[in-house]
Design a protein around this motif. Structure first.
Motif, PDB file in Angstrom:
ATOM      1  N   LEU A 164     -14.946  63.548   6.667  1.00 55.50           N
ATOM      2  CA  LEU A 164     -16.263  63.547   6.040  1.00 55.50           C
ATOM      3  C   LEU A 164     -17.059  62.313   6.452  1.00 55.50           C
ATOM      4  CD1 LEU A 164     -15.335  64.856   2.511  1.00 55.50           C
ATOM      5  CD2 LEU A 164     -16.767  65.998   4.204  1.00 55.50           C
ATOM      6  N   ALA A 165     -16.399  61.152   6.505  1.00 53.82           N
ATOM      7  CA  ALA A 165     -17.079  59.914   6.890  1.00 53.82           C
ATOM      8  C   ALA A 165     -17.677  60.080   8.282  1.00 53.82           C
ATOM      9  CB  ALA A 165     -16.097  58.752   6.870  1.00 53.82           C
ATOM     10  N   ARG A 166     -16.879  60.626   9.189  1.00 54.68           N
ATOM     11  CA  ARG A 166     -17.327  60.770  10.566  1.00 54.68           C
ATOM     12  C   ARG A 166     -18.483  61.757  10.640  1.00 54.68           C
ATOM     13  NH1 ARG A 166     -15.256  64.092  14.943  1.00 54.68           N
ATOM     14  NH2 ARG A 166     -15.894  63.175  16.925  1.00 54.68           N
ATOM     15  N   GLU A 167     -18.303  62.902   9.985  1.00 53.18           N
ATOM     16  CA  GLU A 167     -19.345  63.923  10.039  1.00 53.18           C
ATOM     17  C   GLU A 167     -20.652  63.418   9.427  1.00 53.18           C
ATOM     18  OE1 GLU A 167     -19.272  66.642  11.665  1.00 53.18           O
ATOM     19  OE2 GLU A 167     -17.201  66.332  12.276  1.00 53.18           O
ATOM     20  N   ASN A 168     -20.530  62.696   8.319  1.00 51.76           N
ATOM     21  CA  ASN A 168     -21.740  62.186   7.674  1.00 51.76           C
ATOM     22  C   ASN A 168     -22.449  61.160   8.535  1.00 51.76           C
ATOM     23  OD1 ASN A 168     -21.766  63.742   5.367  1.00 51.76           O
ATOM     24  ND2 ASN A 168     -20.298  62.404   4.323  1.00 51.76           N
ATOM     25  N   ALA A 169     -21.665  60.341   9.246  1.00 47.67           N
ATOM     26  CA  ALA A 169     -22.276  59.338  10.119  1.00 47.67           C
ATOM     27  C   ALA A 169     -23.004  60.010  11.285  1.00 47.67           C
ATOM     28  CB  ALA A 169     -21.219  58.373  10.635  1.00 47.67           C
ATOM     29  N   LEU A 170     -22.496  61.174  11.702  1.00 49.18           N
ATOM     30  CA  LEU A 170     -23.094  61.870  12.848  1.00 49.18           C
ATOM     31  C   LEU A 170     -24.223  62.808  12.424  1.00 49.18           C
ATOM     32  CD1 LEU A 170     -19.920  62.943  14.840  1.00 49.18           C
ATOM     33  CD2 LEU A 170     -21.389  60.977  15.191  1.00 49.18           C
ATOM     34  N   ARG A 171     -24.284  63.055  11.143  1.00 46.68           N
ATOM     35  CA  ARG A 171     -25.145  64.076  10.595  1.00 46.68           C
ATOM     36  C   ARG A 171     -26.604  63.879  10.965  1.00 46.68           C
ATOM     37  NH1 ARG A 171     -23.893  65.136   4.412  1.00 46.68           N
ATOM     38  NH2 ARG A 171     -24.874  67.154   4.182  1.00 46.68           N
ATOM     39  N   VAL A 202     -17.135  56.918   1.868  1.00 49.88           N
ATOM     40  CA  VAL A 202     -18.399  56.174   2.032  1.00 49.88           C
ATOM     41  C   VAL A 202     -18.139  54.895   2.826  1.00 49.88           C
ATOM     42  CG1 VAL A 202     -20.250  54.967   0.821  1.00 49.88           C
ATOM     43  CG2 VAL A 202     -19.365  57.113  -0.092  1.00 49.88           C
ATOM     44  N   ARG A 203     -17.019  54.248   2.517  1.00 52.29           N
ATOM     45  CA  ARG A 203     -16.698  52.997   3.200  1.00 52.29           C
ATOM     46  C   ARG A 203     -16.524  53.232   4.701  1.00 52.29           C
ATOM     47  NH1 ARG A 203     -13.241  51.317  -0.380  1.00 52.29           N
ATOM     48  NH2 ARG A 203     -11.432  52.231   0.632  1.00 52.29           N
ATOM     49  N   TRP A 204     -15.836  54.309   5.048  1.00 49.98           N
ATOM     50  CA  TRP A 204     -15.608  54.557   6.472  1.00 49.98           C
ATOM     51  C   TRP A 204     -16.893  54.967   7.179  1.00 49.98           C
ATOM     52  CZ3 TRP A 204     -11.923  52.587   9.130  1.00 49.98           C
ATOM     53  CH2 TRP A 204     -10.726  52.253   8.498  1.00 49.98           C
ATOM     54  N   GLU A 205     -17.740  55.681   6.471  1.00 47.26           N
ATOM     55  CA  GLU A 205     -19.041  56.021   7.060  1.00 47.26           C
ATOM     56  C   GLU A 205     -19.805  54.734   7.373  1.00 47.26           C
ATOM     57  OE1 GLU A 205     -21.451  58.494   4.573  1.00 47.26           O
ATOM     58  OE2 GLU A 205     -23.174  58.373   5.909  1.00 47.26           O
ATOM     59  N   SER A 206     -19.764  53.829   6.419  1.00 48.76           N
ATOM     60  CA  SER A 206     -20.417  52.534   6.593  1.00 48.76           C
ATOM     61  C   SER A 206     -19.824  51.780   7.780  1.00 48.76           C
ATOM     62  CB  SER A 206     -20.251  51.735   5.298  1.00 48.76           C
ATOM     63  OG  SER A 206     -20.767  50.455   5.435  1.00 48.76           O
ATOM     64  N   MET A 207     -18.497  51.873   7.893  1.00 49.11           N
ATOM     65  CA  MET A 207     -17.805  51.192   8.992  1.00 49.11           C
ATOM     66  C   MET A 207     -18.229  51.750  10.339  1.00 49.11           C
ATOM     67  SD  MET A 207     -15.613  48.943   8.037  1.00 49.11           S
ATOM     68  CE  MET A 207     -13.873  48.840   8.176  1.00 49.11           C
ATOM     69  N   ILE A 208     -18.374  53.067  10.405  1.00 50.88           N
ATOM     70  CA  ILE A 208     -18.773  53.676  11.685  1.00 50.88           C
ATOM     71  C   ILE A 208     -20.140  53.143  12.092  1.00 50.88           C
ATOM     72  CG2 ILE A 208     -19.442  55.825  12.829  1.00 50.88           C
ATOM     73  CD1 ILE A 208     -17.285  57.238  11.242  1.00 50.88           C
ATOM     74  N   ILE A 209     -21.066  53.109  11.122  1.00 50.45           N
ATOM     75  CA  ILE A 209     -22.414  52.600  11.427  1.00 50.45           C
ATOM     76  C   ILE A 209     -22.319  51.133  11.869  1.00 50.45           C
ATOM     77  CG2 ILE A 209     -24.695  52.115  10.491  1.00 50.45           C
ATOM     78  CD1 ILE A 209     -24.281  54.416   8.533  1.00 50.45           C
ATOM     79  N   VAL A 227     -16.643  38.991  16.186  1.00 50.97           N
ATOM     80  CA  VAL A 227     -17.577  40.108  16.071  1.00 50.97           C
ATOM     81  C   VAL A 227     -16.906  41.299  15.386  1.00 50.97           C
ATOM     82  CG1 VAL A 227     -18.835  41.823  17.387  1.00 50.97           C
ATOM     83  CG2 VAL A 227     -19.086  39.420  17.940  1.00 50.97           C
ATOM     84  N   ALA A 228     -15.635  41.529  15.723  1.00 47.10           N
ATOM     85  CA  ALA A 228     -14.909  42.616  15.063  1.00 47.10           C
ATOM     86  C   ALA A 228     -14.842  42.354  13.568  1.00 47.10           C
ATOM     87  CB  ALA A 228     -13.507  42.738  15.642  1.00 47.10           C
ATOM     88  N   VAL A 229     -14.618  41.085  13.225  1.00 44.01           N
ATOM     89  CA  VAL A 229     -14.557  40.734  11.806  1.00 44.01           C
ATOM     90  C   VAL A 229     -15.928  40.956  11.161  1.00 44.01           C
ATOM     91  CG1 VAL A 229     -14.280  38.824  10.186  1.00 44.01           C
ATOM     92  CG2 VAL A 229     -12.636  39.141  12.047  1.00 44.01           C
ATOM     93  N   ILE A 230     -16.980  40.529  11.872  1.00 40.19           N
ATOM     94  CA  ILE A 230     -18.332  40.730  11.343  1.00 40.19           C
ATOM     95  C   ILE A 230     -18.553  42.214  11.054  1.00 40.19           C
ATOM     96  CG2 ILE A 230     -20.792  40.741  11.945  1.00 40.19           C
ATOM     97  CD1 ILE A 230     -20.430  38.163  13.383  1.00 40.19           C
ATOM     98  N   ALA A 231     -18.212  43.047  12.024  1.00 38.82           N
ATOM     99  CA  ALA A 231     -18.446  44.483  11.869  1.00 38.82           C
ATOM    100  C   ALA A 231     -17.702  45.021  10.656  1.00 38.82           C
ATOM    101  CB  ALA A 231     -18.010  45.219  13.129  1.00 38.82           C
ATOM    102  N   THR A 232     -16.429  44.633  10.537  1.00 37.37           N
ATOM    103  CA  THR A 232     -15.624  45.123   9.428  1.00 37.37           C
ATOM    104  C   THR A 232     -16.192  44.656   8.097  1.00 37.37           C
ATOM    105  OG1 THR A 232     -13.778  44.792  10.922  1.00 37.37           O
ATOM    106  CG2 THR A 232     -13.253  45.329   8.644  1.00 37.37           C
ATOM    107  N   VAL A 233     -16.444  43.348   8.032  1.00 37.17           N
ATOM    108  CA  VAL A 233     -16.943  42.793   6.777  1.00 37.17           C
ATOM    109  C   VAL A 233     -18.285  43.439   6.411  1.00 37.17           C
ATOM    110  CG1 VAL A 233     -17.810  40.697   5.680  1.00 37.17           C
ATOM    111  CG2 VAL A 233     -15.699  40.632   7.023  1.00 37.17           C
ATOM    112  N   CYS A 234     -19.149  43.591   7.410  1.00 38.46           N
ATOM    113  CA  CYS A 234     -20.453  44.209   7.154  1.00 38.46           C
ATOM    114  C   CYS A 234     -20.267  45.614   6.620  1.00 38.46           C
ATOM    115  CB  CYS A 234     -21.289  44.286   8.435  1.00 38.46           C
ATOM    116  SG  CYS A 234     -21.911  42.711   8.932  1.00 38.46           S
ATOM    117  N   GLY A 235     -19.400  46.377   7.296  1.00 36.32           N
ATOM    118  CA  GLY A 235     -19.187  47.756   6.885  1.00 36.32           C
ATOM    119  C   GLY A 235     -18.704  47.825   5.451  1.00 36.32           C
ATOM    120  N   VAL A 236     -17.727  47.002   5.121  1.00 31.99           N
ATOM    121  CA  VAL A 236     -17.160  47.045   3.777  1.00 31.99           C
ATOM    122  C   VAL A 236     -18.194  46.579   2.751  1.00 31.99           C
ATOM    123  CG1 VAL A 236     -15.408  46.075   2.266  1.00 31.99           C
ATOM    124  CG2 VAL A 236     -14.802  46.762   4.581  1.00 31.99           C
ATOM    125  N   LEU A 237     -18.840  45.432   3.037  1.00 29.22           N
ATOM    126  CA  LEU A 237     -19.818  44.890   2.096  1.00 29.22           C
ATOM    127  C   LEU A 237     -20.936  45.890   1.828  1.00 29.22           C
ATOM    128  CD1 LEU A 237     -20.348  41.134   2.988  1.00 29.22           C
ATOM    129  CD2 LEU A 237     -19.204  42.139   1.020  1.00 29.22           C
TER     130      LEU A 237
END
Lengths: 847, 257
Positions: free
Chosen positions: A480-487, A768-775, A816-826
């Motif tokens: 669902l996270a993936r599909e929603n991110a691509l939606r 929702v968290r994983w959707e955020s992570m993908i973005i 940068v990987a940490v930034i991405a992860t932290v951003c996604g989670v936050l």
């Protein structure tokens, strides 16, 4: 229409709050920069006004040499003091000596670093209180040779007390001095953080000046003539080559000089505020786009009942205006706090700036409001126009899928815009236009917009790829996270674009800086053969007492040694810092590629120049080169050698003897040392260290340490830049959170269904968290790709200037990987929480 | 409705073996004080295993409230709901979610399917949410019964309304739930599509022994059930075994009196 607009605003307070926050942060940063620079300017204005308060006229050398905003003037004969004192209308005339003095604290460490931050200087202590902005607050003024006073700021920092014997570093050997008093600058402990030592006039001349010479003469009027009249009278009495200025003129000069320096600082900081606003504009654009999509039916209904397109656009823009106005107003207030934070940030990174009471000028308020509101409205314009294009008939239909996207056209337009931006930026960097910063900035912005236009076309494949492992790893939540991110690729891409900008800038600078560092280390490794370097941390003003280099040269453990000192001079009309060395030793240590002539022939009247420094001028070995020195004035040097430009070698070299002939004060900035054959490094080190016992600002490093120090000299600045760019990342996180919240609101029914058929709250939050992570990962990946690509282009284009290393720091990728992860989670925290708290029944019932 | 469950008894003895779900003195009051509205008023009812029960009643009769309470979507003000041996009234949100996932199937009036998932993915959604492997033979049987053919890989937006509802029924069946709750499952369909979906529900009861509770206001739909329960003003006012559309319509007309 207006009534509807305001009803809408009220109904969606939270949504507008997050939108407004994006504007608010940018405006706060901008206002904060203005407030801080204004405050610093006011502080220095007051400082200089205070310094010159009692001075009616000042006399000094007329000719000066200016290099990069640094001004140097020669000294004048002390006999002039009597001539000035004799002029009608002069009550008092006092000769002043000023020069470099660094104080050593009780712990043996030098106080302050004149290379970065406030100056460390010494001066004649003037007993006349009207001509001396300092006053004694403890002990007494220096009266006998060997007595000094210091400012209270330094006394506190160095733990110095009246009666102590203190160590000082000056141009000439100086014995330990007796501290007889502590002084204060008006109400401040020290003038703008500078360290100050007050000497008797004779001591000042002996240690920091020259016997029989003064740097300036300060004059107090008897009150009869005006300052201007007195200045003209004094000027008439002066020998040629000297000038007189009123105290007000001097104050203005000083203030302008600071203003210029602050101008750079202000531009530097404002560019980060603009980055923040630019990123914010993406978020505003996105929020308004989503709101338009969600309100399509309502807008269509308005159109159906007779609202014109202009009215629809107008209503949206009024909404943007109100959001922009409120956010900018709050931003200005927050900006006052931000100015304090910025100052603290600068202090942490090593730039300690004095600042007094906070200054909020009308300019700050007006500019911040205009910029904040304009950015908001511009960003809302496109969505508003899209809103106006909604057909009235849409009111009767369910809100359909996104408008079909013309992918082909999008790719072409995006690529063209990105190429245009890149071209504009490159012209700014390499085409040497009048205003390179503007070209680079605007070019960069256009390039990012181009990539953002391209975004939706690449969002599906790239985000799809990023999300590929999710269904396997996270099951349905992952699917669902993936599909929603691509939606909705347009939404995903616009959201990710905000993060992309911040990450691209950070990675560009990180990769470029690490490449430059690698290049410097290469150069020091290959072309620089010194085994040891004595560093002073200063450049041009102050440094190592010149006798030390001589002592080190004479050591049996040393094979060759030379000090390197710098002085300002005009060479062929251009202000330059000219380096002075012992040419034979220097040629042994630095592998200069001499193209013509010989370094050995320099002599007292010769100069060696790099090919680049000669530039387009047709000077050849043996030609006369016109030169002007602050102290000795115009002269001719003979070009004796031309060498290939090298990062490690300055563009202009003269002999130490030539330097001493033209400059009254000599300080070595650094001393390069090669050990004698067969001498161990340890033995050489202890021999050199023995010569440095009296020099508290000296720092002995080996070659590796020197390479490291050279390469890391920009670290504090880099750290500052990273912190400022992180702000853009913070705004981007807000943007992701905002988009997610709006998307989730759209999906209320779907979430209700999922919960009804058994999706648990943790599963929903995870989705929702994983959707955020993908973005977040999508934005980070694009940013990283752009940043590294541009850094590579930059480094490659500089290859002919000696930069050959292209190095992507491994740490960067991790960060940068940490930034991405932290951003996604936050970013997902609040939207995920709210999604999970949905009332299942109410959600299902939503239409 | 032979026995009354003791409030504390969580045993099979408290619940006759033939009963799939039961409400005991179920009461639901919305609001407080003078504005309070009683949606369910002391309802006690059993739904037998393998039966297809229709709940009917005029708007505001409390039929949806009853179904939501039975299905663990809503909580009661007082009274109890039992699903098999579990007292749903005492479960937390998390436990209720798991009960819905593992032991209950749903068919709503509209918006039954997750738009980002294919028909096949929608069918196995509860099983996937549980992280279990579907019983492939059973899923194949169910999917076969839906007769979607090659449209299994399509997204809901590419299916007709009738097809979407049949997928929803297949999803409800796929997990072998103890009971399927259907809330106006044909409310948005034309008569032909309605007939297909209702026939499919009927087959689930006849061939697979599935228990189904369906809320409807349509006498034709109710005609597919094996029993109809009539609600009015939050109370059970009548019930009809082996209904036909005509008899149900006649009974419904009397509500207007």
């Amino acid at each position: 229409m207006l009534a509807i607009t305001f009803k809408n605003l009220r109904a969606r307070k939270l949504r507008l709050l997050t939108t407004g926050l994006a504007v608010l942060i940018g405006v706060a940063f901008m206002a904060g920069t203005f407030v801080l620079t204004d405050t610093i300017q006011r502080t220095f204005d007051d400082l200089f006004a205070g310094v010159n308060a009692g001075v009616d006229v000042q006399v000094r050398q007329a000719s000066n040499v200016e290099v990069d905003g640094f001004e140097a003037r020669g000294r004048l004969d002390e006999s002039v003091v009597a001539q000035v004192a004799a002029v009608d209308g002069v009550a008092t005339a006092v000769g002043l000596v000023q020069g470099y003095t660094q104080i050593t604290g009780k712990d043996g460490e030098a106080l302050g670093n004149p290379g970065r931050g406030a100056p460390t200087f010494g001066m004649t202590w003037v007993d006349d209180p009207d001509l001396n902005p300092f006053e004694v607050v403890e002990g007494r003024a220096p009266q006998r040779p060997g007595e000094v006073v210091v400012d209270r700021g330094s006394a506190k920092k160095g733990d110095l007390a009246v009666g102590d014997t203190i160590a000082l570093d000056t141009a000439k050997p100086i014995p330990p001095m007796k501290l007889v008093g502590i002084v204060r600058f008006g109400a401040a402990d020290s003038p703008g953080g500078a360290s100050v030592v007050g000497y008797t006039h004779a001591d000042a001349q002996a240690y920091i000046g020259e016997p029989g010479k003064v740097d300036a003469i300060v004059v107090q009027s008897d009150g009869v003539p005006t300052d201007d009249a007195l200045r003209d009278r004094i000027l008439d009495a002066l020998p040629d080559g000297l000038e007189a200025r009123t105290g007000a003129e001097i104050t203005e000069e000083d203030q302008n000089a600071i203003g210029e320096g602050l101008g750079f600082f202000s531009t530097f900081m404002l560019s980060f505020a603009l980055v923040a606003l630019f990123v914010g504009s993406f978020i505003i654009y996105n929020t308004f786009s989503i709101l338009v999509a969600q309100r399509a039916r309502e807008l269509a209904l308005l159109r159906a009942v007779g609202a014109s397109r202009r009215q629809v656009v107008g209503a949206m823009l009024v909404e943007a205006l109100v959001v922009g106005l409120i956010a900018s107003s709050i931003g200005i207030v927050v900006g006052i706090g931000v100015s304090g934070l910025l100052k603290a940030l600068l202090a942490v990174t090593g730039f300690d700036i004095p600042a007094g009471g906070t200054v909020l000028t009308p300019r700050t308020v007006i500019v911040s409001l205009i910029v904040g509101v304009s950015v908001t409205m511009l960003a809302a314009l496109l969505p508003a126009r899209r809103a106006a294009r909604i057909a009235p008939v849409a009111a009767l239909h369910d809100v359909g899928a996104e408008i079909a996207d013309h992918t082909g056209r999008r790719v072409v337009i995006g690529a063209v815009v990105a190429a245009l931006g890149t071209a504009l930026g490159s012209y700014g960097l390499f085409g040497s236009p009048d205003n390179p910063t503007a070209f680079v900035g605007i070019g960069g912005a256009i390039m990012f917009i181009g990539v953002a236009i391209l975004g939706p076309a690449i969002a599906r494949p790239v985000a799809g790829l990023i999300g590929l492992p999710l269904p396997t790893v996270r099951g349905v939540s992952g699917t669902l996270a993936r599909e929603n991110a691509l939606r909705n690729p347009r939404r995903t891409s616009a959201t990710a674009a905000a993060l992309m900008i911040g990450v691209a800038l950070i990675s560009f600078i990180a990769v470029f800086a690490s490449s430059v560092k690698a290049a410097i280390e290469d150069i020091v490794g290959e072309d620089f053969t010194a085994d040891f370097v004595v560093q002073s941390g200063t450049f041009g003003f102050g440094g190592l007492e010149p006798g030390i280099a001589t002592k080190i040269s004479g050591l049996p453990e040393v094979g060759a040694a030379t000090g390197i000192r710098f002085g300002p001079a005009r060479i062929g009309g251009d202000g330059e810092f000219v380096a002075a060395v012992e040419p034979v030793a220097y040629a042994e240590i630095v592998e200069l590629e001499v193209l013509s002539g010989s370094m050995a022939d320099l002599g007292v009247d010769g100069i060696a120049m790099s090919k680049d420094a000669i530039g387009k001028r047709d000077w050849k070995v043996g030609d006369a080169v016109p030169a002007t020195f602050p102290e000795t004035g115009e002269t001719q040097l003979v070009l004796r050698a031309v060498y290939e430009a090298q990062e490690i070698a300055p563009g202009h070299l003269i002999t130490t003897a030539a330097h001493d002939a033209n400059y009254p004060d000599s300080f070595d900035s650094e001393i390069y040392v090669i050990t004698a054959d067969g001498v161990s490094a340890d033995r050489a080190r202890s021999a050199i260290e023995a010569t440095l016992t009296d020099q508290s600002n000296a720092d002995l490093v080996d070659r590796a340490g020197y390479a490291e120090a050279q390469a890391s000299s920009v670290n504090p600045l880099l750290a500052l830049v990273y912190v400022l760019l992180l702000l853009a990342v913070v705004i981007a996180v807000l943007g992701i959170a905002n988009t997610l919240a709006l998307s989730i609101h759209e999906r209320t029914r779907e979430l209700g269904l999922l919960r009804a058929v058994g999706m648990t709250r943790p599963q929903l939050r995870s989705s929702v968290r994983w959707e955020s992570m993908i973005i977040a990962v999508f934005g980070t990946t694009m940013g990283l790709a752009i940043g590294i690509a541009f850094a590579w282009a930059m480094v490659t284009s500089l290859a002919d200037e000696g930069f050959e290393a292209f190095k992507v720091p491994g740490g960067l990728l991790v960060v940068v990987a940490v930034i991405a992860t932290v951003c996604g989670v936050l970013a997902s925290l609040l939207p995920a929480y709210r999604a999970a708290r949905l009332d299942v029944l109410a959600a299902i019932a939503t239409t | 409705m032979s026995t009354t469950a003791s409030p504390s008894g969580v045993t099979d003895a408290a619940m006759p073996r033939g009963v799939a779900v039961r409400a005991v003195r179920a009461t639901k009051v919305y609001g407080k004080g003078a504005t309070a509205v009683t949606a369910l008023d002391d309802v006690t009812i059993d739904f037998e295993r393998g039966a297809f029960t229709a709940i009917m009643g005029p708007s505001g009769s409390g039929k949806s409230t009853l179904m939501h309470a039975l299905a663990g979507l809503d909580t009661l003000t007082s009274g109890e709901v039992w699903l098999g041996d579990r007292n749903l009234s005492r479960l937390s949100d998390k436990e209720l979610t798991l009960v819905r996932r593992d032991r209950i199937g749903f068919v709503f009036q509209a918006f039954n399917l997750v738009p980002t998932l294919t028909a096949a993915e929608n069918i196995t959604l509860p099983i996937d949410l549980a992280g279990r492997q579907p019983e492939q033979a059973w899923v194949d049987t169910v999917v076969g019964a839906v007769s979607l053919g090659d449209r299994l890989g399509h997204r809901p937006s590419e299916l007709s309304g009738g097809q979407q509802q049949r997928v929803a029924v297949a999803r409800a069946l796929a997990n072998r739930p103890e009971v399927i709750f259907a809330d106006e499952p044909t409310g948005n369909l034309d008569s032909r599509a309605s007939a297909e979906v209702l026939a499919f529900l009927r087959r689930a009861v006849d061939e697979f022994g599935q228990t189904i509770v369906m809320v409807t206001h349509d006498p034709v739909s109710a005609g597919y059930a094996s029993r109809v329960v009539f609600l009015a003003d939050g109370r059970i006012v009548d019930e009809m075994p082996d209904p036909t559309a005509e008899r149900v319509l006649d009974r419904m007309k009397r509500f207007g009196d």
